[in-house]
Structures are given as structure tokens and as C-alpha cells.
Design a protein around this motif. Structure first.
Motif, PDB file in Angstrom:
ATOM      1  N   HIS A  84       0.935  -1.248  -0.099  1.00 53.80           N
ATOM      2  CA  HIS A  84      -0.120   0.071  -0.027  1.00 53.80           C
ATOM      3  C   HIS A  84       0.848   1.329  -0.016  1.00 53.80           C
ATOM      4  O   HIS A  84       2.078   0.979   0.069  1.00 53.80           O
ATOM      5  N   ASP A  88       5.585   4.781   4.945  1.00 53.64           N
ATOM      6  CA  ASP A  88       6.825   3.951   5.503  1.00 53.64           C
ATOM      7  C   ASP A  88       6.933   2.678   4.673  1.00 53.64           C
ATOM      8  O   ASP A  88       7.718   1.710   4.933  1.00 53.64           O
ATOM      9  N   HIS A  89       6.043   2.694   3.445  1.00 50.43           N
ATOM     10  CA  HIS A  89       6.207   1.266   2.621  1.00 50.43           C
ATOM     11  C   HIS A  89       6.726   1.612   1.550  1.00 50.43           C
ATOM     12  O   HIS A  89       7.382   0.750   0.609  1.00 50.43           O
ATOM     13  N   ASP A 189       0.424  -4.231   5.997  1.00 52.97           N
ATOM     14  CA  ASP A 189      -0.096  -3.672   7.006  1.00 52.97           C
ATOM     15  C   ASP A 189      -1.731  -4.274   6.982  1.00 52.97           C
ATOM     16  O   ASP A 189      -2.404  -3.922   5.782  1.00 52.97           O
ATOM     17  N   HIS A 238      -4.281  -2.012  12.268  1.00 55.04           N
ATOM     18  CA  HIS A 238      -3.083  -2.730  12.583  1.00 55.04           C
ATOM     19  C   HIS A 238      -3.366  -4.000  13.584  1.00 55.04           C
ATOM     20  O   HIS A 238      -4.563  -3.951  14.183  1.00 55.04           O
ATOM     21  N   HIS A 267       7.078  -4.796  11.408  1.00 52.53           N
ATOM     22  CA  HIS A 267       6.313  -3.673  11.574  1.00 52.53           C
ATOM     23  C   HIS A 267       5.911  -3.250  12.873  1.00 52.53           C
ATOM     24  O   HIS A 267       4.985  -2.685  13.076  1.00 52.53           O
TER      25      HIS A 267
HETATM   26 ZN   LIG Z   1       3.127   0.820   7.908  1.00 53.60          ZN
END
Ligand SMILES: [Zn+2]
Ligand SMILES: [Zn+2]
Length: 303
Positions: A84, A88-89, A189, A238, A267
Motif C-alpha cells: 500500500h 513507511d512502505h 499492514d 493494525h 512492523h
Molecule cells: Zn506501515
């Protein structure tokens, strides 16, 4: 320090995984990114790309790779699979793009659309891709994955199938990677079905249960972002240790047993006190006998 090997069985390993980044937040030098190749091959794909450069440098320094960092980035990584478009990815991919070589970016259509309209644009960066704003530099080629059908990965011998995941307001993705008759499952995630009011994980577990039964699924890489203290209403799509185990119980009921199954926990979100809590909670309450593994940046794992 040589590469660490974590083999559950005596069978020859099917995959080599090199974590380039393992955390779920704030440390921009260590965000989700995992290189995966068939064991014995240097033709990797990279699952998410939160951190590239810092992770590659660490892997070279620890002798996980015996070539230069530049070669790892340009030659070893044959394509990116983005679960996604949260920063952070993908921030590592954006920042490293000027130095990268020509390759594909794989993902669900919705993920690629966000990358196309928000990141590889001339206002936020440069358009290094083959679609979107003109001029297009065409270093990266978007390859949309259709859920439910396996796609061959260019310049590798691997196949990948995408499954949608529920991640708060976004659709995230799980990637089921196949090499010959062996599989590894990477999840971006995701929240638990019960919290997300979804059946996405249920459907994923139904799809992989036969592979677990047949011992063909070598590992599951799945997130646990918060310790159990985090209220359900502030999980933001999450998992906690409790919700991970609830989901694993669903898989267990479908597969018969998940005892000894390699579960790579990804993660984990800082601060460090929370990470310690997550690890303690998982260790204290692992009724299904999962083989819990914590990846380390730059250190190879084999499955
Ligand atoms: Zn993330
Ligand atoms: Zn996210």
C-alpha cells in the motif's frame, strides 16, 4: 558476522529473505522492506520499500551480500511489490529512484494509482515511471496485479499472487510468492477481520490453508504494530499480539495445525518499550506453537 540461517526442517531451503527494514515507524533508516529470492539465486524481489539504502548498506557491511550496495540495488532487486502507498512502505523507493535501474513496480491497481498521482509527479519528485504526468522517464513500469491470479515476475523464476487486505481507510495487500512448489506469504499492514468488519483475512487463510497442510508454505511474514494495551478503536488498521493469535486460530482451524509454522513478525512500532512488550506478549501467549521469528535488518533468513 555471517548470515544467520533459520531453517525449521531438514529440507533444503526454498527462499532467502534479506530484511532491509523491519520497523513500523519513525526510524526512517529501518522501515518495512524485505528482499526475497529463491535459495541460491540473486534474482530478488523486494516486498515494500520503506528503507532501501540504509538496509542494503547494513547487509553489505554484515557480509549478507558480497557485492557492492550499488549492485544490490541495481542488479539484485528485479522488482518491487508495494502493499500500500503509505510512506513507511515506499519512501525508500522514491528516494533511491535516481540511482536505481529499470524494473517493475507491482501492486494492486489502487496502490499504483496513488504512487502515480501522488509520488511520481513533477511537483512532489520526478516521474520516473511509465504512466502518469508527462514527461515520463520510464525507469519503472507499473504492473497491476489482479487478485486471484498468479503473475510471473520478470527476470526471476518466481510467481506472485495478490490478496486485498483491510487497513483502516486503505486497501493493503498480501503477496503469496511461489518458487517451484514452495511458497512464502508476505502481508502488508492489516487489521483483524473483526475490527475491520472484513472477510479479507478469512479469504486469505482459506487460500493458504491447503499449502500449510501440505507443508509448502515456508513462512508467513505478518505485522504486529501495537502491544495488547492499545484500545481496539485506535489500532488504525493494525494488529496486536492478541489479534494476531485470533487470526492464527482461524488459519489453524482451516489447516488442522500451525504448530512450528514460521511466523516472521514485522512492523513493530517504536518506542522500544512497546516493542519489548509485543515480544513478551507473543511469547507468553502462543497456544498454537507458532515459530515466532523477529527479523534483523541486513541479516539473511532462509526458509
Ligand atoms: Zn506501515
Ligand atoms: Zn500503512
Amino acid at each position: 558476522m555471517p548470515a544467520v540461517s533459520i531453517a525449521q526442517t531438514n529440507a533444503a531451503p526454498a527462499f532467502r529473505v534479506v530484511p532491509l527494514g523491519i520497523l513500523g515507524g519513525i526510524d526512517e533508516s529501518n522501515l518495512s522492506a524485505y528482499m526475497i529470492a529463491p535459495a541460491g539465486s540473486d534474482n530478488y524481489i523486494c516486498m515494500d520499500a520503506g528503507t532501501l539504502h540504509a538496509g542494503i548498506e547494513k547487509a553489505v557491511a554484515t557480509k549478507t551480500f558480497s557485492v557492492t550496495g550499488e549492485q544490490v540495488l541495481k542488479q539484485y532487486i528485479k522488482g518491487y511489490f508495494i502493499s500500500h502507498a503509505h510512506l513507511d512502505h515506499i519512501s525508500g523507493l522514491i528516494i533511491n529512484s535516481p540511482e536505481d535501474s529499470t524494473k517493475n513496480i507491482y501492486g494492486l491497481k489502487s496502490t499504483l494509482e496513488t504512487i502515480k498521482t501522488h509520488y511520481f509527479t513533477w511537483e512532489s519528485w520526478a516521474n520516473f515511471a511509465n504512466e502518469g504526468e508527462e514527461p515520463r522517464l520510464k525507469k519503472y513500469h507499473y504492473k497491476a496485479l489482479e487478485p486471484g491470479s498468479e503473475a510471473a515476475v520478470d527476470n526471476t523464476t518466481m510467481q506472485v499472487q495478490a490478496f486485498p487486505l483491510s487497513h483502516s481507510n486503505l486497501t493493503s495487500t498480501a503477496f503469496l510468492v511461489r518458487s517451484n512448489d514452495s511458497y512464502i506469504l508476505y502481508l502488508g499492514d492489516t487489521g483483524a477481520d473483526e475490527i475491520e468488519k472484513s472477510y479479507n483475512l478469512q479469504k486469505l487463510w482459506e487460500a493458504v490453508a491447503p499449502l500449510v497442510k501440505a507443508k509448502k508454505l515456508k513462512a508467513i511474514m505478518i505485522e504486529v504494530s501495537f502491544p495488547n494495551g492499545q484500545p481496539d478503536k485506535t489500532l488504525f488498521g493494525h494488529l496486536t499480539p492478541k489479534w494476531l493469535m485470533a487470526e492464527m486460530a482461524v488459519l489453524k482451524n482451516l489447516a488442522g495445525s500451525v504448530k512450528g509454522l514460521n511466523l516472521v513478525v514485522t512492523h513493530l512500532k517504536p518506542p522500544v518499550q512497546n516493542i519489548i512488550k509485543i515480544k513478551n506478549q507473543l511469547k507468553a501467549d502462543n497456544p498454537l506453537g507458532l515459530n515466532l521469528i523477529y527479523p534483523q535488518q541486513g541479516i539473511a533468513m532462509v526458509f
